[in-house]
Design an enzyme around this catalytic site. Structure first.
Site, PDB file in Angstrom:
ATOM      1  N   CYS A 193      31.513 -17.991  -8.773  1.00 62.48           N
ATOM      2  CA  CYS A 193      31.763 -17.403  -7.454  1.00 62.48           C
ATOM      3  C   CYS A 193      33.239 -17.232  -7.123  1.00 62.48           C
ATOM      4  CB  CYS A 193      31.097 -18.255  -6.374  1.00 62.48           C
ATOM      5  SG  CYS A 193      29.310 -18.387  -6.589  1.00 62.48           S
TER       6      CYS A 193
ATOM      7  N   CYS B 108      33.927 -22.851  -3.366  1.00 69.08           N
ATOM      8  CA  CYS B 108      33.289 -23.607  -4.439  1.00 69.08           C
ATOM      9  C   CYS B 108      32.771 -22.618  -5.476  1.00 69.08           C
ATOM     10  CB  CYS B 108      32.141 -24.446  -3.894  1.00 69.08           C
ATOM     11  SG  CYS B 108      30.846 -23.450  -3.099  1.00 69.08           S
TER      12      CYS B 108
END
Length: 473
Positions: A137, A457
Site C-alpha cells: 500500500c 501502513c
C-alpha cells in the site's frame, strides 16, 4: 502480545466518548484551525548544501469501486489517464522529464512495467526511462521517494512518480499442476507424449488460483489482522463505525466544496466522463450497526462499512528540484522533506506503520507533533487507525515495543484527515501514497499551515512517514 496490549490500553486515557466527539469537532473547527495556523511563524526545514525538492503538481483519476465504470479497462489505461492529466494541468513539455516511476501491487502480466507502457501511451518521449516498483500500500510512496533520491543525488532534475491499481480484473492463474502440464505440452515432441500429458489432466487441475489475499509469511488476511489489532487495543465496534462515518462525512463535504482539486475528469472509452470518486457513502450509525463481521466471525468488529473497499484508480505527481521548477516558471506547492520507512512484526504489528514511522520522521526533521498543522494517515481500516492512535498515546507501548522513553502523542482530530480518507475516497493500493502527499500540500495551502505529515501502513508489517513543508505563497 494481545493480552499485553489490552493491559496497556486499559491503563490509557480515552474511550469511545472521544470517538463520539471527534467527527463533529472536525467539522466545526476548521475555521478556528485556519486562523490559528496562520498566526504561526516557523523556521524552514531547508538545509545548507542540500537541494530543495518540491512537489509541483499532483493529480489522480477519480477513485472508483472496482467492477464499476472502469471495469473494461486495463491498469495502464488508468495510469496513462493520470499522466495525461498531469501533462494537461502543468503544460509540461513531454520531453522535459528525466525519469518516470510508478508503483503497483497486483501486476497485469501483459504490462509488467506499467510505468513504461503508460508513459508511452501518454505521449512522453520514448527517450525517458521508466520503471515500476511495488511495496504494497506504500508503492507510490516508494515511487516518489525513489524520484526524490534521484534528484537529491543529482541524477535527475525532474521526475514523474505515480501509482495505479486495477482490482476489476486481477490475474487468475491455472493451478500449479495444470501450469506444469501445459508447459510440458509445449515442449512435447511427439503425439504420444502430448496424448499422455492430456490424459494426465484431472478435474482438480482445473481449479483456478486466485491472487493471494493473505500475508505470505503468516497466512492471515489483513482484515483478520485488523480485527485482532482492534481487539488488542480495546477498539470497540462503535468507535470504528464512528470513525468510518466521520471519514465519509468529511469526504462528502470536501467533494461538495470542490476541495478535491487533484481529481481530473476522465472520458472512459465507450462510456461516460467520470469526474468524481464514487465510493463515498453517507450512512447512519443504525445502518452501519446492522452489518455483520467481515473477517472474524461472528464476533469480530471489522465490517465492510468500516473497511476500505476494493478500488480502481491511478495518481501522478511532478517532482523537481526547486531550481529546475522555478527556471521552468512553475510555482511549487510544497517542499518534500524528511521521510522514513519502517518495518516490524507482520503477525501482531502488521498495521502499526504510522506509530513507528511518525516519531522517526519528526525526529529527522527536528519537529514535534505540536509543529504539524496537517495530518494525512492512510485509512486501511477504521480499527487500524484507532489502534494506531491508541498506540501513539501509550507510554507503555512506546517503552515496551518502541524503545522510547515516552509516548509519541496523538494527532489532534481537528487536524486529521479533514477531507476524508481511504475509507471513503477509496484505496487503489498502488496509488494512495500520491493522493496523501498531494492532499497535504493542498490542505497546507488552504489552511495556511506550514508543516504536514503523511503516514501509512502496508502489508508485510511495513510503513512510511514523510514530512512536507508548504511552499511560501
Amino acid at each position: 502480545m494481545a493480552s499485553m496490549l489490552m493491559h496497556s490500553m486499559r491503563s490509557c486515557p480515552g474511550n469511545s466518548a472521544r470517538a463520539v466527539q471527534f467527527a463533529a469537532r472536525s467539522l466545526s473547527t476548521s475555521a478556528q484551525l485556519q486562523a490559528a495556523v496562520q498566526t504561526k511563524s516557523k523556521k524552514s526545514l531547508a538545509k545548507p548544501g542540500v537541494k530543495n525538492i518540491v512537489l509541483v503538481e499532483g493529480v489522480r483519476t477519480p477513485f472508483l469501486l472496482s467492477g464499476t465504470t472502469y471495469s473494461d479497462l486495463m491498469p495502464h489505461d488508468l495510469a496513462r489517464a493520470a499522466l495525461q492529466g498531469l501533462l494537461h494541468k502543468t503544460s509540461l513539455p513531454k520531453d522535459a522529464v528525466d525519469y518516470i516511476i510508478y508503483g503497483t501491487v497486483i501486476q497485469e502480466v501483459k504490462t509488467s512495467n506499467v510505468a513504461r507502457e503508460a508513459a508511452l501511451g501518454a505521449g512522453f518521449s520514448d527517450k525517458i526511462p521508466a520503471h515500476t516498483v511495488t511495496m504494497a500500500c506504500i508503492s507510490s510512496n516508494q515511487a516518489m521517494t525513489t524520484g526524490f533520491g534521484m534528484i537529491a543525488a543529482g541524477q535527475c532534475d525532474a521526475v514523474v512518480a505515480g501509482g495505479v491499481e486495477f482490482m476489476s480484473d486481477v490475474p487468475i492463474r491455472h493451478s500449479r499442476k495444470m501450469r506444469k502440464t501445459m508447459l510440458s505440452l509445449n515442449k512435447a515432441k511427439t503425439m504420444g507424449q502430448r496424448l499422455s500429458l492430456i490424459g494426465s489432466i484431472r478435474l482438480a487441475h482445473l481449479s483456478p488460483e486466485l491472487p493471494a489475499v493473505a500475508e505470505f509469511s503468516t497466512a492471515e488476511t489483513m482484515g483478520h489482522s485488523a480485527d485482532r489489532l482492534a481487539a488488542a487495543f480495546g477498539v470497540s465496534r462503535l468507535e470504528q463505525d464512528e470513525f468510518a462515518m466521520r471519514s465519509h462525512t468529511l469526504a462528502k463535504k470536501a467533494q461538495d466544496e470542490g476541495l478535491l482539486s487533484d481529481v481530473i475528469s476522465f472520458k472512459v472509452p465507450g462510456r461516460d466522463i467520470v469526474s468524481q470518486d464514487n465510493g463515498i457513502r453517507l450512512s447512519t450509525m443504525a445502518q452501519m450497526s446492522k452489518l455483520k463481521a467481515a473477517f472474524v466471525k461472528p464476533h469480530g468488529t471489522v465490517t465492510a462499512a468500516n473497511s476500505s473497499f476494493l478500488t480502481d484508480g491511478a495518481s501522478a505527481v511532478l517532482i523537481m528540484s526547486e531550481e529546475k521548477a522555478l527556471a521552468m516558471g512553475y510555482k511549487p506547492k510544497a517542499f518534500l522533506r524528511d521521510f522514513v520507512y519502517v518495518s516490524q512484526d507482520p503477525k501482531d504489528q502488521l498495521l502499526l506503520g504510522p506509530t513507528y514511522g511518525t516519531p522517526k520522521a519528526l525526529e529527522r526533521a527536528g519537529l514535534t507533533m505540536d509543529d504539524i498543522d496537517v495530518f494525512e494517515f492512510h485509512e486501511a481500516f477504521a480499527g487500524q487507525i484507532m489502534a494506531n492512535l491508541k498506540a501513539m498515546d501509550s507510554d507503555w507501548f512506546a517503552q515496551t515495543y518502541m524503545g522510547r522513553k515516552s509516548k509519541v502523542g496523538t494527532p489532534p482530530m481537528e487536524k486529521f484527515n479533514l477531507w476524508g480518507g481511504s475509507l471513503s475516497l477509496g484505496h487503489p493500493f498502488g496509488a494512495t501514497g500520491c493522493r496523501l502527499v498531494t492532499t497535504v500540500a493542498h490542505r497546507l495551502q488552504k489552511e495556511g499551515g506550514q508543516y504536514g505529515l503523511v503516514a501509512a501502513c502496508a502489508a508485510g508489517g511495513q510503513g512510511h512517514a514523510m514530512v512536507i513543508e508548504a511552499y511560501p505563497q
